[in-house]
Design a protein around this motif. Structure first.
Motif, short mmCIF file in Angstrom:
data_model
loop_
_atom_site.label_atom_id
_atom_site.label_comp_id
_atom_site.label_asym_id
_atom_site.label_seq_id
_atom_site.Cartn_x
_atom_site.Cartn_y
_atom_site.Cartn_z
N ALA A 1 3.40 -4.29 4.32
CA ALA A 1 2.82 -3.82 3.07
C ALA A 1 3.46 -4.66 1.95
O ALA A 1 4.61 -4.44 1.60
CB ALA A 1 3.14 -2.34 2.86
N ALA B 1 -1.19 -0.89 4.56
CA ALA B 1 -1.02 -2.24 5.09
C ALA B 1 -2.38 -2.85 5.49
O ALA B 1 -2.63 -4.03 5.28
CB ALA B 1 -0.08 -2.23 6.29
N GLY C 1 -2.40 -5.11 2.07
CA GLY C 1 -1.07 -4.91 1.50
C GLY C 1 -1.06 -4.35 0.10
O GLY C 1 -0.22 -4.69 -0.73
N TYR D 1 0.15 4.63 -1.40
CA TYR D 1 1.07 5.04 -0.33
C TYR D 1 2.17 5.90 -0.92
O TYR D 1 2.69 5.60 -2.00
CB TYR D 1 1.68 3.78 0.29
CG TYR D 1 2.70 4.05 1.37
CD1 TYR D 1 2.33 4.03 2.72
CD2 TYR D 1 4.02 4.33 1.05
CE1 TYR D 1 3.27 4.27 3.72
CE2 TYR D 1 4.96 4.58 2.05
CZ TYR D 1 4.58 4.55 3.37
OH TYR D 1 5.49 4.79 4.36
#
Lengths: 403, 403
Positions: free
Chosen positions: B87, B223, B227, B235
């Protein structure tokens, strides 16, 4: 952008505070805009000892704790703060928060529906105005003179708008540093009772008394309201300005059902504040080698000295068309710019010179804030204060010379 | 009461969680309802050393810091977490929060207007459902099987409801501990792109992999979404379950404009989290005597043992009509009660016996949650787990014997 923000969020994203912050990160930039205490006066050695003690006590200190906060610190508050201020509440009527900002956010989320009216002492803290705007409140600025809110006008506003809350800082407000007199305190409290308005008493700066010869200031409205039992006042206090901001510990004290409601919302907002930090603070306040009373006295002595220097600088020729009242406490001077000069425009001219202040518009619900600036004297060192005040004074003079 | 609460607050104040908490304070009460990690595994000695170091570095550590959080910790996250999970984001795309609960609250406040639709993986964490209810969202439960959300149904819901967010935990969810397979991850992400839905990926439990023989689990949706550059995924991660809750440190990573918006709202909510705690954590993670990798391995080994014990206990005769899936990770078993038994009624019968669990209704947006309970195996010790499971099993058996 492939998705859209909530409608009320959008206006918050364009605040000039962001530009000040970006600049303040630069080396040699001087900011008199901040709300920072003097870090030279943090009890760092004592906190180091406290941290050793607290962490040596075992893993419990690192676990989740009670959402309302570490019990012994709430007990200390009811005994020490409550006893000293004649505010008699049980520990269950105290909620520990992540500073006063969170206490304000929680009570506003608890009480205010979109479109509800909220009365706000004008000027007031930028943080309070932002929370109200985010919650969709209709903000009604309450007028004050040097002695507190104007009672007759306030009653008319209460009749007309039926507000849910009245938000004010009767002792050493951010930004004015003023103090309400005793009569106003009683009259405003009486009006809140009559019109069923919860008075939110922001006492974030209440310990920073810069009139060193005075004894006690007037009692808080919370104490006048039957020690919190009447439930007409929610008191908000903080250790950020007196001990250290990074402990992120403030508190709210009030009627049980308000505190319980705020506690439920706190769990939703962040589960709880750090038990570890609350234990650290409790250990500092009750442990050896630290006197709360002496610490406050030392702090106020130093801040009084810094204020005195700022007041001297304000008497210089560059500042001759600027007016102000000497603050009784707190960390700021609230100054009126020369006729016709707008503080947001002044700020734009000041930033490239490497200096910032808080433009008055961010501290006011109405429009008259544009002619004010807020100057912080607690954080800058002596040289910074000299240079910063000189740079701002020059910028003002450039504008007044033109007109 | 002389003043009234906001309309949406009222329903939140009557949650059964409060009753569980009140009981959990009693001595000898056993709670399998909590979301607590095992405190025996906190790196308390290492944190003690870190605290000494950090506080000895001077008063800066106690001052206000950046609202987005301590820069070096955000850099560590982008390098270590980002590198390990593929990520790739800049530190400016990371906001440190007071745990994942605050990250959820902030993104919902940023994005959701009253009445906006939000899709929620069902079941989901109680904290998420409370935030959505408080913000006035219209919560749409998304159906899943053991491999993730059902894609066809999800697309129909997106077409019909035009949701702003999809909230889910593809890796070791609270409460199921399940894992989405790779195909579902890709398909759901694609749907979010097509229908302009922000995917909020709650990875609070993502490090707690209890299948010790597995290598890496599937990549996070963050991811897979280029990314974070694509900006379709926010996230959310936490150190509360892996290091210690009292540091109160979680984070959100995503597209710059979302992180900037959340940062503005964070200042409004509590100014900032504790710089001191963030520095402590950074010092721990980068200092001598601590290996993040070994620490996680030890944690997962111990939790796998505790899970194994709980699964053994679930095989006992008292539990014979209860069904469950073995969780792949996390801290809970999500179990279905015998036909016709309501978990809220079961809880009322269990509390007087001195035991609690999480009733499924608090983890579900629809009604079917009533037939589930969530059991925590990470916190109770061996004896507590034996006794607690026995008491709950007995209570279930009393109900099934009657019918």
């Amino acid at each position: 952008m492939r998705y859209s923000f909530a409608s009320r969020t959008v206006s918050l994203l364009s605040s000039p505070l962001r530009q000040i912050r970006e600049n303040a990160r630069l080396n040699s930039f001087i900011s008199l805009a901040e709300e920072l205490p003097a870090q030279e006066l943090f009890p760092v050695k004592r906190l180091e000892e406290a941290a050793q003690d607290v962490l040596a006590s075992g893993p419990d200190v690192l676990q989740y704790g009670e959402p309302e906060g570490f019990g012994p610190l709430r007990e200390w508050l009811t005994a020490e703060w409550g006893g000293r201020k004649n505010a008699f509440v049980a520990p269950s009527q105290v909620l520990l928060t992540t500073g006063t900002q969170q206490a304000i956010d929680l009570v506003v989320r608890l009480m205010v529906d979109e479109g509800d009216s909220v009365l706000v002492e004008n000027p007031t803290s930028p943080g309070c105005l932002q929370v109200l705007s985010m919650q969709g409140a209709k903000v009604i600025p309450a007028v004050s003179d040097g002695n507190g809110l104007l009672v007759h006008e306030l009653e008319q506003q209460m009749k007309l708008h039926r507000p849910k809350l009245l938000f004010a800082a009767p002792t050493f407000s951010n930004p004015t540093g003023g103090v309400w007199d005793m009569g106003r305190r009683q009259d405003v409290l009486e009006l809140c009772r009559r019109y069923s308005v919860l008075f939110v008493e922001d006492d974030s700066y209440g310990e920073l008394d810069l009139n060193l010869k005075r004894g006690e200031v007037h009692p808080s409205l919370f104490a006048l309201d039957d020690g919190g039992q009447g439930g007409q006042v929610l008191y908000i206090g903080s250790f950020s300005k007196t001990i250290a901001p990074a402990l992120r510990t403030g508190w709210a004290a009030g009627a049980s059902h308000v505190i319980e409601g705020m506690t439920v919302l706190k769990q939703l907002a962040d589960m709880q504040s750090s038990t570890m930090n609350q234990r650290l603070l409790h250990r500092l306040l009750t442990g050896p080698g630290f006197s709360w009373h002496d610490h406050l006295a030392q702090l106020n002595k130093e801040y009084a000295t810094r204020l005195k220097l700022m007041l001297e600088l304000l008497k210089r020729p560059l500042w001759k068309e600027v007016t102000w009242r000497v603050p009784e406490g707190g960390m700021y001077v609230w100054a009126r710019l020369p006729e016709g000069l707008d503080s947001a425009i002044l700020l734009k001219a000041a930033l490239p010179k490497g200096v910032a202040f808080m433009p008055g518009g961010l501290c006011t619900a109405g429009k008259e804030g544009a002619s004010f600036i807020r100057l912080n004297f607690s954080h800058p060192g002596r040289d910074e204060l000299f240079l910063g005040m000189n740079l701002i004074g020059e910028t003002i003079a450039e504008f007044t010379a033109r007109s």
